[in-house]
Design an enzyme around this catalytic site. Structure first.
Site, short mmCIF file in Angstrom:
data_model
loop_
_atom_site.label_atom_id
_atom_site.label_comp_id
_atom_site.label_asym_id
_atom_site.label_seq_id
_atom_site.Cartn_x
_atom_site.Cartn_y
_atom_site.Cartn_z
N ASN A 3 0.88 -1.17 0.00
CA ASN A 3 0.00 0.00 0.00
C ASN A 3 0.91 1.22 0.00
OD1 ASN A 3 -1.79 2.05 0.44
ND2 ASN A 3 -2.28 1.48 2.56
N LYS A 34 0.17 4.26 -0.41
CA LYS A 34 -0.45 5.49 0.12
C LYS A 34 -0.14 6.67 -0.80
CE LYS A 34 -0.08 3.46 4.65
NZ LYS A 34 -0.18 3.63 6.07
N HIS A 87 -9.79 1.63 4.37
CA HIS A 87 -8.55 1.82 5.13
C HIS A 87 -8.81 2.84 6.25
CE1 HIS A 87 -4.46 2.88 6.18
NE2 HIS A 87 -4.07 1.77 5.58
N GLU A 139 -7.11 5.19 7.34
CA GLU A 139 -6.78 6.58 7.00
C GLU A 139 -7.93 7.23 6.22
OE1 GLU A 139 -2.98 5.83 5.18
OE2 GLU A 139 -2.14 5.32 7.14
N GLU A 143 -6.12 -4.58 10.38
CA GLU A 143 -5.15 -3.50 10.56
C GLU A 143 -5.51 -2.70 11.80
OE1 GLU A 143 -2.78 -2.52 6.81
OE2 GLU A 143 -4.42 -1.11 6.99
N GLY A 173 1.89 2.47 10.79
CA GLY A 173 2.90 3.52 10.68
C GLY A 173 3.57 3.89 11.99
N SER A 230 2.78 -1.90 10.48
CA SER A 230 4.20 -1.99 10.83
C SER A 230 4.83 -3.34 10.52
CB SER A 230 4.42 -1.61 12.31
OG SER A 230 4.01 -0.28 12.53
P1 PGA Z 1 2.44 0.45 7.66
O1 PGA Z 1 1.03 0.70 6.96
O2 PGA Z 1 2.99 -0.85 7.15
O3 PGA Z 1 3.29 1.62 7.25
O4 PGA Z 1 2.20 0.40 9.15
C1 PGA Z 1 0.14 -0.34 6.74
C2 PGA Z 1 -1.13 0.17 6.09
O5 PGA Z 1 -1.55 1.28 6.37
O6 PGA Z 1 -1.74 -0.53 5.27
#
Ligand code: PGA
Length: 259
Positions: A9, A11, A95, A97, A170, A176, A216
């Site tokens: 992903n 982003k 997601h 976000e 998630e 993140g 992460s």
């Molecule tokens: P990350 O993000 O691996 O940077 O924690 C995962 C995601 O948001 O899908």
């Protein structure tokens, strides 16, 4: 047997040029790997070009969001038809976000899931609890509710379609932050998600639906998750941005699966 999937992903990272450069370098970084579905969810403006670059490779193209309508007066939005036409096969929906910054709720996610299916796209549904919900002991209830609402109105008889669904667990607090969930907790959550799927679409079908972990994940910890029978792969943000680390992560899963 469910085929493992490792999903990048990206982003809101990578210009078109950077995305193209990643794809040029990635095959060499990866070497020989088989039996793992590798999906790259890139920013919209890179999709058409990456689709051409991916021809003849084993990479699969995904998007990170879409509108639920086919077309219409929705300034700034991208439709499932547009995605499909440029060669997108998967789309991340719900997601955290998007839920947090763009006000997407379970009802909107449900509309998008149904629309993705009807346009032949496979949704990657993201669910997960916030830190506050976790501390209140609500994790399982939150996951079950997000799954139930996202899939509301879909029928088990549409088996072929539903089996293309991927659900990613998630936890919001792990995204993140460099602080992934523990393997055991992630596995428990994946089981809760599969039970919630069974409540929604019957006992057998969810055995075909892949449940991933995200938050992460990196090349060091990926197999803490993928060695667990309930977890069928990973959704990866930060560690998918560099071709070396993304390649090493996929190799780790490949070698671990081969034993
Ligand atoms: P990350 O993000 O691996 O940077 O924690 C995962 C995601 O948001 O899908």
């Amino acid at each position: 047997m469910r085929q493992p999937a490792i999903i990048a992903n990206w982003k809101m990272y990578k210009t078109l040029t950077e995305a193209e450069e990643f794809l040029q370098r990635f095959p060499e970084a990866l070497g020989h790997v088989s039996g793992i579905e590798m999906i790259i969810c890139a920013p919209f403006v890179a999709l058409a070009s990456l689709s051409r670059q991916m021809e003849g490779t084993s990479l699969i193209l995904g998007a990170q969001n879409m509108h639920w309508e086919k077309e219409g007066p929705f300034t700034g939005e991208i439709s499932p038809l547009m995605l499909r036409e440029v060669g997108v096969r998967y789309v991340i929906l719900g997601h955290s976000e998007r839920r947090k910054h763009f006000g997407e709720d379970d009802e909107i996610v449900n509309k998008k899931i149904k629309s993705a299916f009807s346009f032949g796209l496979s949704p990657i549904l993201c669910v997960g609890e916030s830190l506050e919900q976790r501390e209140r002991g609500q994790t399982e209830a939150v996951l079950a509710q997000q799954v139930r609402k996202a899939l509301h109105g879909l029928h088990p008889r549409e088996e072929e379609m539903l089996s293309r669904l991927i659900v990613a667990y998630e936890p919001v607090w792990a995204i993140g932050t460099g602080k992934p969930a523990g393997g055991e907790d992630a596995e428990r959550a994946a089981e809760v998600i599969r039970t919630a799927l069974q409540d929604q679409v019957g006992r057998e079908l969810p055995e075909k639906i892949r449940v991933l972990y995200g938050g992460s994940v990196n090349e060091e910890n990926v197999t803490d998750f993928t060695t667990r029978p309930a977890i069928d792969g990973a959704l990866v943000g930060g560690s998918s941005l560099k071709e070396q680390s993304f390649a090493r992560m996929i190799q780790a899963v490949y070698h671990e699966r081969r034993g």
